[in-house]
Write a protein that holds these residues in place. Structure first.
Motif, PDB file in Angstrom:
ATOM      1  N   LYS A   4       0.840  -1.193   0.000  1.00 23.34           N
ATOM      2  CA  LYS A   4       0.000   0.000   0.000  1.00 23.34           C
ATOM      3  C   LYS A   4       0.884   1.254   0.000  1.00 23.34           C
ATOM      4  O   LYS A   4       0.615   2.210  -0.715  1.00 23.34           O
ATOM      5  CB  LYS A   4      -0.908  -0.018   1.233  1.00 23.34           C
ATOM      6  N   ARG A   5       1.956   1.249   0.792  1.00 26.09           N
ATOM      7  CA  ARG A   5       2.887   2.377   0.820  1.00 26.09           C
ATOM      8  C   ARG A   5       3.582   2.539  -0.526  1.00 26.09           C
ATOM      9  O   ARG A   5       3.792   3.653  -0.999  1.00 26.09           O
ATOM     10  CB  ARG A   5       3.940   2.176   1.910  1.00 26.09           C
ATOM     11  N   ALA A   9       3.420   5.793  -2.932  1.00 28.38           N
ATOM     12  CA  ALA A   9       4.645   6.462  -3.377  1.00 28.38           C
ATOM     13  C   ALA A   9       4.701   6.541  -4.903  1.00 28.38           C
ATOM     14  O   ALA A   9       5.104   7.565  -5.472  1.00 28.38           O
ATOM     15  CB  ALA A   9       5.871   5.732  -2.838  1.00 28.38           C
ATOM     16  N   ALA A  10       4.302   5.485  -5.586  1.00 30.37           N
ATOM     17  CA  ALA A  10       4.304   5.479  -7.048  1.00 30.37           C
ATOM     18  C   ALA A  10       3.311   6.493  -7.595  1.00 30.37           C
ATOM     19  O   ALA A  10       3.603   7.227  -8.546  1.00 30.37           O
ATOM     20  CB  ALA A  10       3.988   4.085  -7.578  1.00 30.37           C
ATOM     21  N   MET A  11       2.125   6.556  -7.016  1.00 23.25           N
ATOM     22  CA  MET A  11       1.114   7.517  -7.465  1.00 23.25           C
ATOM     23  C   MET A  11       1.587   8.953  -7.233  1.00 23.25           C
ATOM     24  O   MET A  11       1.367   9.836  -8.060  1.00 23.25           O
ATOM     25  CB  MET A  11      -0.223   7.273  -6.744  1.00 23.25           C
ATOM     26  N   THR A  12       2.250   9.186  -6.107  1.00 21.32           N
ATOM     27  CA  THR A  12       2.766  10.521  -5.816  1.00 21.32           C
ATOM     28  C   THR A  12       3.828  10.910  -6.838  1.00 21.32           C
ATOM     29  O   THR A  12       3.853  12.055  -7.322  1.00 21.32           O
ATOM     30  CB  THR A  12       3.353  10.564  -4.394  1.00 21.32           C
ATOM     31  N   VAL A  14       4.135   9.846  -9.949  1.00 22.81           N
ATOM     32  CA  VAL A  14       3.484  10.090 -11.232  1.00 22.81           C
ATOM     33  C   VAL A  14       2.802  11.457 -11.227  1.00 22.81           C
ATOM     34  O   VAL A  14       2.876  12.216 -12.188  1.00 22.81           O
ATOM     35  CB  VAL A  14       2.482   8.963 -11.560  1.00 22.81           C
ATOM     36  N   LEU A  15       2.152  11.802 -10.122  1.00 21.72           N
ATOM     37  CA  LEU A  15       1.475  13.088 -10.004  1.00 21.72           C
ATOM     38  C   LEU A  15       2.464  14.248 -10.067  1.00 21.72           C
ATOM     39  O   LEU A  15       2.250  15.239 -10.775  1.00 21.72           O
ATOM     40  CB  LEU A  15       0.678  13.147  -8.696  1.00 21.72           C
ATOM     41  N   ILE A  16       3.589  14.119  -9.368  1.00 24.50           N
ATOM     42  CA  ILE A  16       4.608  15.178  -9.378  1.00 24.50           C
ATOM     43  C   ILE A  16       5.195  15.332 -10.775  1.00 24.50           C
ATOM     44  O   ILE A  16       5.405  16.439 -11.261  1.00 24.50           O
ATOM     45  CB  ILE A  16       5.703  14.892  -8.337  1.00 24.50           C
ATOM     46  N   ALA A  17       5.458  14.217 -11.450  1.00 25.18           N
ATOM     47  CA  ALA A  17       6.014  14.282 -12.803  1.00 25.18           C
ATOM     48  C   ALA A  17       5.027  14.943 -13.759  1.00 25.18           C
ATOM     49  O   ALA A  17       5.403  15.747 -14.609  1.00 25.18           O
ATOM     50  CB  ALA A  17       6.370  12.882 -13.293  1.00 25.18           C
ATOM     51  N   GLY A  18       3.756  14.625 -13.620  1.00 18.45           N
ATOM     52  CA  GLY A  18       2.741  15.231 -14.481  1.00 18.45           C
ATOM     53  C   GLY A  18       2.614  16.720 -14.252  1.00 18.45           C
ATOM     54  O   GLY A  18       2.507  17.508 -15.193  1.00 18.45           O
ATOM     55  N   LEU A  19       2.629  17.136 -12.995  1.00 18.23           N
ATOM     56  CA  LEU A  19       2.537  18.566 -12.696  1.00 18.23           C
ATOM     57  C   LEU A  19       3.778  19.308 -13.164  1.00 18.23           C
ATOM     58  O   LEU A  19       3.696  20.440 -13.629  1.00 18.23           O
ATOM     59  CB  LEU A  19       2.327  18.784 -11.197  1.00 18.23           C
TER      60      LEU A  19
END
Length: 184
Positions: A4-5, A9-12, A14-19
């Motif tokens: 779950k962690r 971390a992976a979703m975070t 991806v979100l940072i890279a997209g932004l």
């Protein structure tokens, strides 16, 4: 729990890279005309011309005024003289060999001398050499540089071939070349 962690971390990431990819910070562009706005990075102001930035032409043209050849300028200097010094060392190495099994085990021992050589550069006095203070230069002086009649008597460093062409040309002949440097 660990997976779950890892997922969070992976979703975070991806979100940072997209932004980061969508965020600003690039060059200033006029979106209506899709042209650069000529922003000066030092001042942060835009000229607002809306014209596409033209690449600078490295070629220079003008009227031949004078040519000059400056030979290389050298001086005598000293530096440490380095020589290769080697030392051979020997050492006694023990070798063993075993044969047989269990109760009839036999061990044989012998010694050998191995030589090794170690080399290094060491200083041995000084030596003199020619140090280049200024490299050889071929220069051309132009008037009316790039069509600007106010820019006269401007020196440019050029290649040997360009110098030879300028030397053969008449005075006030139009020359076009790519300088290797400014001043002379």
């Amino acid at each position: 729990m660990f997976s779950k962690r890892l997922l969070v971390a992976a979703m975070t990431a991806v979100l940072i890279a997209g932004l980061g990819a969508c965020g600003g910070g690039g060059d200033a562009r006029d979106t209506a005309t899709d042209r650069t706005a000529d922003v000066d990075p030092g001042s942060g102001s835009a000229s607002g011309k809306g014209e596409p930035a033209a690449p600078k032409d490295p070629a220079t043209h003008g009227l031949r005024d004078e040519v000059r050849h400056r030979p290389a300028k050298t001086t005598r200097a000293t530096r440490p003289h380095m020589v290769k010094k080697c030392a051979t060392t020997t050492r006694r190495v023990k070798h063993t060999s075993s044969s047989g099994s269990k109760g009839k085990r036999h061990t044989r021992t012998w010694y050998a001398t191995e030589k090794s050589r170690h080399c290094e550069k060491v200083r041995s006095g000084t030596e003199t050499y020619k140090r280049v203070v200024r490299p050889e230069q071929w220069c051309v002086r132009l008037d009316d540089v790039d069509g600007d009649t106010a820019r006269d008597d401007t020196w440019f460093q050029v290649s040997r071939a360009t110098y030879d062409e300028a030397l053969a040309a008449d005075e006030h002949a139009r020359l076009e070349f790519t300088p290797t440097g400014n001043g002379c």
